[in-house]
Design an enzyme around this catalytic site. Structure first.
Site, PDB file in Angstrom:
ATOM      1  CB  THR A 237     -14.583 -12.176  11.295  1.00  0.00           C
ATOM      2  OG1 THR A 237     -14.347 -12.727  12.584  1.00  0.00           O
ATOM      3  CG2 THR A 237     -15.372 -13.171  10.445  1.00  0.00           C
ATOM      4  CB  CYS A 324     -18.448  26.380  -0.722  1.00  0.00           C
ATOM      5  SG  CYS A 324     -17.996  28.098  -0.855  1.00  0.00           S
TER       6      CYS A 324
HETATM    7  S1  FES Z   1     -18.968  28.110   2.323  1.00  0.00           S
HETATM    8 FE1  FES Z   1     -18.171  29.369   0.770  1.00  0.00          FE
HETATM    9  S2  FES Z   1     -19.754  30.827   0.496  1.00  0.00           S
HETATM   10 FE2  FES Z   1     -20.555  29.470   1.956  1.00  0.00          FE
END
Ligand code: FES
Ligand SMILES: Cc1ncc(COP(=O)(O)O)c(C=O)c1O
Lengths: 390, 128
Positions: A237, A324
């Protein structure tokens, strides 16, 4: 505290006129577009109208536009659906090392199914060389998928040149235009693309809505099954408020584009100039062939996520290609493909501007950025201040 | 910033014992620039084998900075034997937890500390 949003490549605020246009389609115009009664007809009319607006914005015909749930789904239908539709002709696909994961992971899936994928390299600016595309085409190549503008560094590809090559070899060309559509001119005939993905939430429209342009004769096989909606290429839909919102966002982008870009690129240039006054900060991406709102820098000796957090504590929202933030240990595949060292990629920061940013926003960022870099560098074992002052 | 606890943010924004040290008794550095995380810990050790002073430097994410900071706070005043027993789980718990993808960052602080203690012990045995 001041709040400055500089992450428009991640998503944008919904334009007030878009919200206003959508509301009626939650209620009272909540009909299912497949229904025969007046409620259904109102919804159908809204979808037809939206399709015309989106088609016109890219020089296409309305019956070449298929609404989807967003950029990711458009990329998946274009790539996997084309592979399925054309596998009798060949099982080779060409893409680049810097594509969005919606493209890369669709290709990775196809590799598991026995397709072969060539990942073209890019230069230090993130540009694909059209002659590399030409050289990679084989008799069994069925699809080329190259993003129009990169979401991390904003580099705009020479797509029209690549389109001419694809056409000469009679190979289909798909482009992920999620970052470029609505921001820079996108015309499917100028670019000679056969398939094109776009998404609502990058252009001040709602999330969870997008579209796929399919040139006549280039229809992919469906990868989802159900009713007859979107001519069976994308059954389910229709998201009528989303479709209406997307069309309104496209309409506004076409009307306001030049004005927006003038404003945004002026602020961008000021931001880049200011950021680069901090020692050992470098610009990533192309100096000119770049989206008006994109800034991407590497800050030496400093890790990207700690930059994001520090800026966030000051009310400034940005993003990074740092390992990170990705949850894996690898920094951005885009920056590493451009030849940046792990350290440079790890200390990268993306600031993407939008129509709502002001001069005062940029002044504020430029005021707090040097202090933040100083603080993080003082904390970094890679940066020895004493050595530098000697 | 919902990823991190208030405590992580506090230690990130106001890290304790950050910096370098002149004439440290032990230095430990762990990590690898390839994966991005580098941590260095400096210690001063008193005559009772207690950590009398400690400093750290970190190149890493918010969790890496916060775990370094809280580790130095936790072990200051501990004997070396006590400090050797601090685990990455202790560190994470002291920060009211870390998101699962960030647990590896907390290994670094404990490892850097252990490397600094090992460095100190090697220096002492070399001198005797
Ligand atoms: S993930 Fe890279 S320092 Fe923590
Ligand atoms: C280049 C590119 N392609 C695809 C997507 C995915 O779009 P969506 O979020 O609508 O699925 C994005 C945005 O995240 C993007 O930047």
């Amino acid at each position: 505290m001041r709040s400055v949003y500089l992450d428009h490549a991640a998503t944008t605020p919904v334009h007030p006129e878009v919200i206003a246009a959508m509301l009626r389609y939650f209620n009272p115009l909540y009909g299912n577009a497949s229904s025969v009664h007046s409620f259904g007809r109102d919804a159908r009319m809204a979808i037809d109208n939206a399709r015309e607006i989106v088609a016109k914005a890219m020089g296409a015909q309305p019956n070449e536009i298929f609404f989807t749930s967003g950029g990711t789904e458009s990329d998946n239908i274009a790539i996997i659906g084309t592979a399925l539709a054309r596998q009798a002709k060949g099982r080779h696909i060409i893409t680049t090392a810097i594509e969005h994961h919606a493209v890369l992971n669709a290709c990775a899936y196809l590799e598991k199914q026995g397709f072969e994928v060539t990942y073209l390299p890019v230069d230090a600016y993130g540009l694909v060389n059209p002659s590399d595309v030409n050289a990679a085409i084989r008799p069994d190549t069925i699809l080329i998928s190259i993003g129009h503008a990169n979401n991390e560094v904003g580099t705009i590809q020479p797509l029209a040149e690549i389109g001419a090559i694809a056409k000469a070899h009679k190979v289909l060309l798909h482009t992920d235009a999620v970052q470029s559509f609505g921001s820079i001119p996108v015309d499917v005939n100028d670019l000679q693309v056969d398939l094109l993905s776009l998404s609502g939430h990058k252009i001040y429209g709602p999330k969870g809505i997008g579209a796929l342009y399919v040139r006549r004769g280039a229809r992919p096989q469906a990868i989802q099954f159900g009713g007859g909606q979107e001519r069976k290429l994308r059954p389910g839909t229709e998201n009528v408020p989303g479709i209406v919102g997307l069309a309104k966002a496209v309409e506004l982008a076409m009307q306001e584009r030049e004005e927006r870009n003038e404003h945004i690129s002026r602020l961008r240039d000021k931001l880049i100039a200011g950021l680069l006054t901090v020692p050992e900060v470098t610009l990533n991406g192309h100096p000119e062939q770049r989206l008006p709102g994109n800034v991407n820098i590497s800050v030496k000796y400093v890790e990207g996520e700690s930059l994001i957090l520090s800026l966030d504590l000051k009310g400034i929202a940005v993003s990074s290609g740092s390992a990170c933030t990705s949850g894996s240990l690898d920094p951005s595949h885009v920056l590493t493909a451009m030849g940046l060292s792990h350290e440079e990629a790890h200390g990268s920061l993306r600031l993407t501007l939008g129509r709502d940013n002001t001069e005062a926003d940029i002044d504020y960022v430029l005021e707090v950025f040097p202090e933040i870099v100083d603080r993080l560098r003082a904390m970094s074992p890679l940066y020895n201040k004493l050595d530098r002052e000697e | 910033m919902s990823l991190y606890s208030q405590k992580v943010i506090d230690h990130f924004a106001n890290p304790r014992n950050v910096g370098t040290m002149e004439n440290p008794d032990g230095v430990g550095e762990v990590g690898n620039i390839t994966c991005g995380d580098i941590m260095r810990i400096y210690i001063k050790v008193d005559e009772n084998e207690r950590i009398s002073d400690i400093k750290f430097q970190t190149f890493g994410c918010g969790a890496a900075v916060a775990t370094s900071s809280i580790t130095t706070e936790m072990v200051k005043g501990m004997t070396l034997d006590e400090a050797m027993k601090v685990t990455n789980k202790d560190v994470a718990d002291a920060l009211d937890g870390l998101p699962p993808v960030k647990m590896h960052c907390s290994n670094l602080a404990a490892e850097a500390l252990q490397a600094a203690i090992k460095d100190y012990r090697e220096r002492v045995s070399d001198n005797s």
